[in-house]
Design a protein around this motif. Structure first.
Motif, short mmCIF file in Angstrom:
data_model
loop_
_atom_site.label_atom_id
_atom_site.label_comp_id
_atom_site.label_asym_id
_atom_site.label_seq_id
_atom_site.Cartn_x
_atom_site.Cartn_y
_atom_site.Cartn_z
N VAL A 222 -3.11 4.20 -4.58
CA VAL A 222 -3.51 3.57 -3.33
C VAL A 222 -2.58 2.41 -2.99
O VAL A 222 -2.23 2.20 -1.83
N ARG A 223 -2.19 1.65 -4.00
CA ARG A 223 -1.25 0.56 -3.79
C ARG A 223 -0.39 0.41 -5.04
O ARG A 223 -0.76 0.89 -6.12
N SER B 297 0.82 -1.20 0.00
CA SER B 297 0.00 0.00 0.00
C SER B 297 0.87 1.26 0.00
O SER B 297 1.99 1.27 0.53
N GLN B 298 0.32 2.30 -0.59
CA GLN B 298 1.02 3.59 -0.64
C GLN B 298 1.29 4.11 0.77
O GLN B 298 2.37 4.62 1.05
N ALA C 174 -4.71 4.08 -9.32
CA ALA C 174 -4.97 3.80 -7.91
C ALA C 174 -4.55 2.39 -7.51
O ALA C 174 -3.93 2.20 -6.45
#
Length: 340
Positions: A47-48, A18-19, A294
């Protein structure tokens, strides 16, 4: 001329992270002294991401370029083989039927390269033609698809393009804005595309525009500690100048008045906003691009193909758009659908 179509696609993705985990566990301690790093990461649209080298587990920031290239060869071959195998299965084609195998990558090099090793591993013929597209950056999928399609049209044999990008090998964080942006966006992926003679998602045409006067706005330099991104905040403004004329020319000369789908390389949120505004697209036209950004991040040349996969099967015309060093813009027109 012989119609050439995309008959199958396949992908292979390393493990996801994940980010937020990347920021909290690694990048916060390397890039946030001026205070802008957290804003760049949180506004990236990511997001990841996927990484063959997860910095939370293995920090390669001090590795030499030679060490990184050896790791590239180790990781790219199995990842590429998985993607190509999936694409051939999707197309209902055998590796022994392939006449040309092309590989596009800007994140690693070896000789014998990924093309040789993947071809041998999957049982492609000994008289196989091979072609490598190197260091073109994020737009490489489109000119590579064009060249591979030309081969299929000329020889009436199936061909395969593999885009394999391992950007995680090039982590070298510092406090410069362009490096922080690069480390907030980039990710790893392998995507393979099978092209064959006949009907399907037909490759129609492509256009290219390069603005050499802005060549310093986006760079990808080989250094002693891996490859390093240079990225100017002016990139969206330059693309805005060339984007509409290029797309209008592509559609005009092929008599196209309606586009069913847009597969746009999500170089970052501002790039997508620029495309949306300049081309006056509906608010949902770039949903696939934003979803790929994302879920997978910016996987360099593989990314626009991940977007295309999300749009399939698609009736009507699809436009692929990608951008990279040069500054360079490529657009490709596809017609039909992948699965009949």
């Amino acid at each position: 001329m012989t119609a050439v179509s995309i008959a199958g696609m396949g992908r292979a993705l390393p493990a996801a992270v994940s980010q937020q985990e990347l920021w909290d566990g690694y990048f916060r301690g390397h890039v946030d002294s001026p205070g802008f790093g957290s804003r760049i990461f949180s506004n990236s649209g990511v997001v990841r991401r996927h990484a063959v080298v997860n910095p939370l587990v293995e920090d390669v920031s001090g590795w030499s370029t030679g060490q990184r290239m050896r790791r590239y060869a180790l990781e790219a071959v199995p990842l590429g083989s998985l993607a190509v195998s999936a694409a051939l299965a999707d197309a209902g084609a055998a590796a022994s039927e392939v006449g040309l195998f092309a590989v596009a990558s800007c994140t690693g090099y070896a000789s014998p390269g990924v093309d040789v090793h993947v071809a041998a591993e999957l049982g492609m013929p000994s008289d196989l033609r091979r072609l490598v597209f190197g260091h073109m950056g994020c737009y490489a999928a489109i000119p590579a698809l064009g060249a591979v399609a030309d081969y299929v049209a000329a020889h009436s044999r199936p061909a395969v393009l593999l885009n394999v990008e391992l950007t995680s090998l090039h982590v070298q964080p510092d406090l410069s804005r362009d490096q922080v942006v690069a480390h907030a966006l980039f990710s790893d992926a392998a995507v393979a595309t099978v092209l064959t003679p006949g009907s399907g998602l037909e490759v129609v045409d492509l256009v290219a525009v390069t603005d050499p006067g802005t060549s310093d706005h986006m760079t990808w330099d080989v250094t002693d500690l891996g490859f390093r991104m240079g990225l100017s905040p002016k990139v969206p403004d330059v693309l805005a100048v060339h984007l509409r004329p290029a797309v209008e020319e592509l559609l005009r000369r092929n008599g196209v008045t309606s586009v069913a789908g847009w597969a746009v390389h999500p170089g970052g949120p501002r790039i997508l906003e620029t495309v949306e505004e300049v081309l006056r697209l509906p608010s949902d036209a770039l949903d696939a691009s934003r979803a790929v950004l994302a879920e997978h991040g910016n996987c360099s040349s593989a990314t626009v193909l991940l977007v295309l996969q999300r749009l399939l099967p698609a009736d009507g015309h699809v436009v692929l758009l990608a951008f990279g060093p040069g500054l360079t813009l490529y657009a490709m027109l596809l017609r039909g659908r992948l699965h009949q």
